[in-house]
Design an enzyme around this catalytic site. Structure first.
Site, PDB file in Angstrom:
ATOM      1  N   ARG A  29       0.737  -1.340  -0.250  1.00  0.00           N
ATOM      2  CA  ARG A  29      -0.321   0.029   0.298  1.00  0.00           C
ATOM      3  C   ARG A  29       0.435   1.379   0.232  1.00  0.00           C
ATOM      4  O   ARG A  29       2.260   0.976   0.611  1.00  0.00           O
ATOM      5  CB  ARG A  29      -0.610  -0.343   1.028  1.00  0.00           C
ATOM      6  CG  ARG A  29      -1.545  -0.849   1.572  1.00  0.00           C
ATOM      7  CD  ARG A  29      -2.993  -0.779   2.296  1.00  0.00           C
ATOM      8  NE  ARG A  29      -3.497  -2.141   2.325  1.00  0.00           N
ATOM      9  CZ  ARG A  29      -4.777  -2.635   3.284  1.00  0.00           C
ATOM     10  NH1 ARG A  29      -4.825  -1.785   4.529  1.00  0.00           N
ATOM     11  NH2 ARG A  29      -5.813  -3.590   3.259  1.00  0.00           N
ATOM     12  N   ARG A  45       2.516   1.120  10.208  1.00  0.00           N
ATOM     13  CA  ARG A  45       1.762   1.242   9.148  1.00  0.00           C
ATOM     14  C   ARG A  45       3.180   1.702   7.827  1.00  0.00           C
ATOM     15  O   ARG A  45       3.756   2.093   7.741  1.00  0.00           O
ATOM     16  CB  ARG A  45       1.258   3.331   9.223  1.00  0.00           C
ATOM     17  CG  ARG A  45       0.743   3.107   7.265  1.00  0.00           C
ATOM     18  CD  ARG A  45      -0.113   4.542   7.746  1.00  0.00           C
ATOM     19  NE  ARG A  45      -1.359   4.918   8.300  1.00  0.00           N
ATOM     20  CZ  ARG A  45      -3.282   4.109   8.946  1.00  0.00           C
ATOM     21  NH1 ARG A  45      -3.345   3.207   8.011  1.00  0.00           N
ATOM     22  NH2 ARG A  45      -3.444   4.081  10.095  1.00  0.00           N
ATOM     23  N   GLU A  60      -6.550  -0.598  15.114  1.00  0.00           N
ATOM     24  CA  GLU A  60      -7.111  -1.569  13.992  1.00  0.00           C
ATOM     25  C   GLU A  60      -5.922  -2.479  13.820  1.00  0.00           C
ATOM     26  O   GLU A  60      -4.856  -2.447  13.280  1.00  0.00           O
ATOM     27  CB  GLU A  60      -7.288  -1.094  13.057  1.00  0.00           C
ATOM     28  CG  GLU A  60      -8.219  -2.103  12.072  1.00  0.00           C
ATOM     29  CD  GLU A  60      -8.474  -1.795  10.808  1.00  0.00           C
ATOM     30  OE1 GLU A  60      -7.927  -2.639   9.953  1.00  0.00           O
ATOM     31  OE2 GLU A  60      -7.913   0.141  10.827  1.00  0.00           O
ATOM     32  N   SER A  96     -10.300  -6.048  10.352  1.00  0.00           N
ATOM     33  CA  SER A  96     -11.481  -5.395   9.840  1.00  0.00           C
ATOM     34  C   SER A  96     -12.582  -6.888   9.024  1.00  0.00           C
ATOM     35  O   SER A  96     -12.126  -6.978   8.026  1.00  0.00           O
ATOM     36  CB  SER A  96     -11.273  -4.131   8.795  1.00  0.00           C
ATOM     37  OG  SER A  96     -12.228  -3.678   8.568  1.00  0.00           O
ATOM     38  N   ARG A 109       1.124  -5.777  12.354  1.00  0.00           N
ATOM     39  CA  ARG A 109       0.389  -5.203  13.991  1.00  0.00           C
ATOM     40  C   ARG A 109       0.415  -6.564  14.853  1.00  0.00           C
ATOM     41  O   ARG A 109       0.133  -6.152  16.065  1.00  0.00           O
ATOM     42  CB  ARG A 109      -1.062  -4.898  13.370  1.00  0.00           C
ATOM     43  CG  ARG A 109      -0.864  -4.021  13.002  1.00  0.00           C
ATOM     44  CD  ARG A 109      -2.197  -2.727  12.395  1.00  0.00           C
ATOM     45  NE  ARG A 109      -1.536  -1.747  11.367  1.00  0.00           N
ATOM     46  CZ  ARG A 109      -2.389  -0.191  12.116  1.00  0.00           C
ATOM     47  NH1 ARG A 109      -4.137  -0.400  12.288  1.00  0.00           N
ATOM     48  NH2 ARG A 109      -2.340   0.726  10.689  1.00  0.00           N
TER      49      ARG A 109
END
Length: 425
Positions: free
Chosen positions: A263, A278, A350, A353, A392
């Site tokens: 990403r 991130r 988070e 999801s 994560r």
């Protein structure tokens, strides 16, 4: 993609429902295009019918040895109009499809209305955050030991937001992915699937990344072909049913994959620049389900529980959040986020999801099932979720399981993957 009938004959509340998703539907502009499409389509069909009847008449006249010059002249006369009409019809259809491709999914009635994450609703919590009797370190400081987590070297290799993992920490990262795959395949009934991490534009359009999120994708061009590095294994997994009709007895299809993800993280920054929170390149164990429409709500709960089980087996405190209309992803109609406790930040972040997209992706992909009650093909429902983000999860294990001397206690669920070790460092 929404059902086209909703846009052609919009219900009174459609504009308002889309506004809660941050989308302003220009109904006047869309209606104008649709009216022009209908007009030109009718004229195009008239000209096509005229061409067909005249062509038949020409054939019959020739068979009788009659003079066809007048008929040929007539066909030539409306031929250019037909050609122009067909081209204009195609252009209008392309305009309508381009608009439709940017419209987000409609939220489920149970989704809270709000502009952003502040309107999310907590569903429940599991576990109690640990109390430490020593100064808590974040994952970056913990990873500095023996060069386990090395952003500096990764920066020289690839630039910012990449990480080199070494030694026992690299092994712990691998152990987490293996544990998740084994859990989801043996206990939750997902089929392990190995998928490409480079896909074409059609695959990204099918799951909704294109055209809206083009700037978030890494692209690669070879000759005339542009392909994209996947941001999630959801893309290739879901597209395995593209342009297909699935027998009812095969549903639900449940697939899981461990893959690299890429990403650009355009526009993100702040505290998440530090460490592995991130990254441009990371790993996830993804869950994807393909279901009958009437089963998708229950499947979302089942999928979310599968992701929660990962965190519970690792002893990581978390909470489940129902996302608001303003915080959901483009293709989702309902989403649960799982947020894991990070001691260094003293907050939940988070880590998973899980979303039900209804028939939104299926309509873009033309993914269908044959309904035995009608014998006809109908759109399936698609769901996706992180089961979970491996990097994560590594961060959460490091921080929640740290010891005063900087070592990390290995959760019991991972010890079989770590040669029986109960501590690293």
């Amino acid at each position: 993609m929404l059902d086209p009938s909703l846009l052609r004959n919009p219900p009174d509340d459609l504009v308002q429902r889309l506004a809660t998703r941050g989308y302003a539907l220009d109904t006047a502009a869309f209606a104008s295009l649709e009216a022009e499409r209908k007009q030109i389509q009718v004229r195009t069909q008239e000209l096509q019918n005229l061409r067909n009847t005249r062509s038949k008449a020409i054939g019959q006249a020739k068979a009788k040895g009659e003079d066809v010059a007048a008929l040929l002249a007539e066909v030539a006369g409306f031929g250019e109009e037909l050609k122009a009409s067909e081209a204009r019809l195609e252009a209008i259809r392309a305009q309508i499809e381009a608009i439709a491709a940017t419209i987000p999914n409609l939220a489920d009635a149970a989704v809270p209305v709000g502009d952003d994450e502040s309107a999310n609703v907590e569903q429940h919590r599991w576990g109690t955050p640990r109390s430490f009797d020593f100064p808590v370190k974040d994952h970056v400081d913990l990873g500095a030991r023996d060069g386990w987590l090395d952003g500096e070297t990764a920066s020289r290799l690839s630039g910012a937001r990449f990480t080199v993992l070494r030694g026992e920490l690299a092994r712990l990262h691998r152990a987490l992915a293996q544990f998740m795959l084994d859990l989801h395949t043996s206990e939750h009934g997902y089929q392990e699937t190995n998928v490409p991490v480079i896909v074409n534009a059609e695959a990204l359009h099918g799951t909704g990344q294109l055209p809206k999120f083009a700037e978030d994708m890494f692209a690669t061009t070879l000759g005339e072909h542009t392909r994209y590095l996947v941001s999630t294994a959801e893309i290739p997994l879901t597209n395995t049913v593209r342009e297909s009709i699935i027998d009812a007895e095969r549903l639900p299809l449940r697939m899981t994959a461990h893959s690299l993800c890429f990403r650009s993280e355009a526009g993100s920054g702040g505290r998440d620049v530090r460490g592995m929170i991130r990254q441009h390149q990371f790993e996830k164990v993804e869950l994807v389900s393909i279901t009958r429409p009437q089963d998708s709500d229950a499947e979302l709960e089942r999928m979310t529980r599968a992701a929660e089980t990962v965190l519970e087996r690792l002893g990581l405190p978390y909470r489940r959040m129902l996302l608001s209309t303003g915080d959901m992803g483009f293709a989702a109609r309902k989403t649960f986020d799982l947020e894991v406790w990070l001691p260094s930040q003293e907050t939940y972040r988070e880590i998973s999801s899980c979303s039900n997209t209804g028939d939104f992706q299926a309509r873009r992909m033309q993914a269908r099932w044959r309904n035995p009650d009608t014998g006809k093909p109908e759109l399936v429902h698609t769901l996706n979720g992180s089961g979970t983000a491996v990097g994560r999860c590594l961060i959460a294990v490091m921080e929640n399981c740290q010891n005063a001397d900087g070592s990390i206690t290995v959760p019991e669920a991972l010890r079989g993957y770590m040669g029986g070790r109960d501590r690293i460092g």
